[in-house]
Design a protein around this motif. Sequence first.
Motif, PDB file in Angstrom:
ATOM      1  N   SER A  16       0.811  -1.215   0.000  1.00 39.21           N
ATOM      2  CA  SER A  16       0.000   0.000   0.000  1.00 39.21           C
ATOM      3  C   SER A  16       0.843   1.263   0.000  1.00 39.21           C
ATOM      4  CB  SER A  16      -0.933   0.000   1.221  1.00 39.21           C
ATOM      5  OG  SER A  16      -0.191  -0.049   2.425  1.00 39.21           O
ATOM      6  N   SER A  55       3.934   1.100  -3.233  1.00 37.66           N
ATOM      7  CA  SER A  55       3.467   1.344  -4.604  1.00 37.66           C
ATOM      8  C   SER A  55       3.235   2.825  -4.862  1.00 37.66           C
ATOM      9  CB  SER A  55       2.177   0.555  -4.872  1.00 37.66           C
ATOM     10  OG  SER A  55       1.143   0.925  -3.975  1.00 37.66           O
ATOM     11  N   TRP A  69       4.050  -6.015 -12.680  1.00 32.40           N
ATOM     12  CA  TRP A  69       3.032  -5.000 -12.362  1.00 32.40           C
ATOM     13  C   TRP A  69       3.691  -3.664 -12.033  1.00 32.40           C
ATOM     14  CZ3 TRP A  69       1.550  -3.052  -7.263  1.00 32.40           C
ATOM     15  CH2 TRP A  69       0.417  -2.228  -7.310  1.00 32.40           C
ATOM     16  N   THR A 109       2.757  -1.464 -15.206  1.00 29.07           N
ATOM     17  CA  THR A 109       1.556  -0.694 -14.859  1.00 29.07           C
ATOM     18  C   THR A 109       1.884   0.584 -14.107  1.00 29.07           C
ATOM     19  OG1 THR A 109       0.233  -2.724 -14.762  1.00 29.07           O
ATOM     20  CG2 THR A 109      -0.679  -0.779 -13.670  1.00 29.07           C
ATOM     21  N   LYS A 124      -1.499   6.063  -9.970  1.00 28.66           N
ATOM     22  CA  LYS A 124      -2.523   5.023 -10.060  1.00 28.66           C
ATOM     23  C   LYS A 124      -2.761   4.431  -8.671  1.00 28.66           C
ATOM     24  CE  LYS A 124      -1.368   3.766 -14.838  1.00 28.66           C
ATOM     25  NZ  LYS A 124      -0.344   4.810 -15.028  1.00 28.66           N
ATOM     26  N   GLN A 153      -4.159   1.352  -6.392  1.00 29.46           N
ATOM     27  CA  GLN A 153      -4.493  -0.080  -6.344  1.00 29.46           C
ATOM     28  C   GLN A 153      -5.038  -0.401  -4.958  1.00 29.46           C
ATOM     29  OE1 GLN A 153      -4.241  -2.350  -8.811  1.00 29.46           O
ATOM     30  NE2 GLN A 153      -4.853  -4.135  -7.611  1.00 29.46           N
ATOM     31  N   GLU A 154      -6.233  -0.983  -4.901  1.00 33.74           N
ATOM     32  CA  GLU A 154      -6.849  -1.352  -3.630  1.00 33.74           C
ATOM     33  C   GLU A 154      -7.232  -2.830  -3.643  1.00 33.74           C
ATOM     34  OE1 GLU A 154      -8.713   3.038  -2.584  1.00 33.74           O
ATOM     35  OE2 GLU A 154     -10.000   1.545  -3.564  1.00 33.74           O
ATOM     36  N   ASP A 155      -7.127  -3.454  -2.494  1.00 32.21           N
ATOM     37  CA  ASP A 155      -7.396  -4.882  -2.324  1.00 32.21           C
ATOM     38  C   ASP A 155      -8.468  -4.998  -1.242  1.00 32.21           C
ATOM     39  OD1 ASP A 155      -7.280  -7.618  -2.078  1.00 32.21           O
ATOM     40  OD2 ASP A 155      -5.344  -7.654  -1.044  1.00 32.21           O
ATOM     41  N   ARG A 191      -1.687  -6.627  -3.314  1.00 30.03           N
ATOM     42  CA  ARG A 191      -1.113  -5.568  -4.153  1.00 30.03           C
ATOM     43  C   ARG A 191      -1.869  -4.307  -3.799  1.00 30.03           C
ATOM     44  NH1 ARG A 191      -0.502  -6.868 -10.461  1.00 30.03           N
ATOM     45  NH2 ARG A 191      -2.047  -8.477 -10.169  1.00 30.03           N
ATOM     46  N   GLY A 192      -1.156  -3.275  -3.412  1.00 26.23           N
ATOM     47  CA  GLY A 192      -1.809  -2.039  -3.003  1.00 26.23           C
ATOM     48  C   GLY A 192      -2.416  -2.164  -1.621  1.00 26.23           C
TER      49      GLY A 192
END
Length: 332
Positions: A156, A159, A184, A188, A300, A302-304, A325-326
Amino acid sequence: MTANRQIVLDRLPGGERLAAEHFAVNVAERPSPGPGEVLLKARYISLDAANRAWMQGATYRSALTSGQVMAGGGLHEVVESNVDHLKPGDLVFADGGWQEYAVLPGSRLSKLPDLKPETHLLSVYGIAGLTAYFGLLECGQPKAGETVVISAAAGSVGSIVGQIAKIKGCRVVGIAGGEEKGRWLTETLGFDAAVDYKSPEFKRQLRAAVPDGVDVFFDNTGGDVFEACLFAMKNHGRIACCGAVSQYDGAAPPHGPRGVPGLIVTKRLTLRGFVVMDFADQNDKALADLQGWVQSGQLKVQEDVIDGLENLPEALIGLLAGENRGKRMVRV
């Protein structure tokens, strides 16, 4: 009775790895707020490596004890309010623990802005984003053209750190577990290179990724990764010490990095530990920058998101194992 489901820390893990049996589900009566207090209902609960560190003893907060509701912050909705600055329906970030309802003093709470999606209030506009922002810019002080290395780079905080470093014109190398996370990061998120700490060739990969050395190291892991990066630092390098997740779960390592004092002196390194609250007086500027970068597409998010209060223990165990990830959170 209106039920309040809770996850209790049933038994401290000590030197064991955290497991589901260290927790228990409890059902209590929903509390009622007194004068100056607010009743909150959890929407999303944040999962962080620090949750595990709190089980080891006092940190910047009191040590956790067996039998108490597991500690943790999250995004909460005001249900009842006995203070003037909050009303039902307002959203706040609160240290409400792993439970559906909590009562806290209103003086500790502030209404959050109306931003969508609201999960961003826990990730890029919450503790993760602010930690990345201040840890890199205030502690690491990167300059355009410098090389920045980040451990736990797919997490979190990491990234976001890497993307801010790119925005500031740096060359960015992320350390993460596995080739998929590495792709990634580079394909990304725009990192320049990724190194797999799980590979037996980790140290060789790191040397190849930073042939001229490291100017700024943002450390989330400690342990062997910290040691490898420490020896790759350039003269006058800066290390932002954010966390040590590799040492939170299980038995303590037999030793720390050796030869460190002499290395710090000869390379004139700066190591700075921090917690995000140190910079609270600068939050408005940080949030303005973060919002601008997200809106422009430079950053960007990224949330999980995992569903269900009952899944909090497994969600934390998985985070400690590097599953996410994130930003990982649980929707209550």
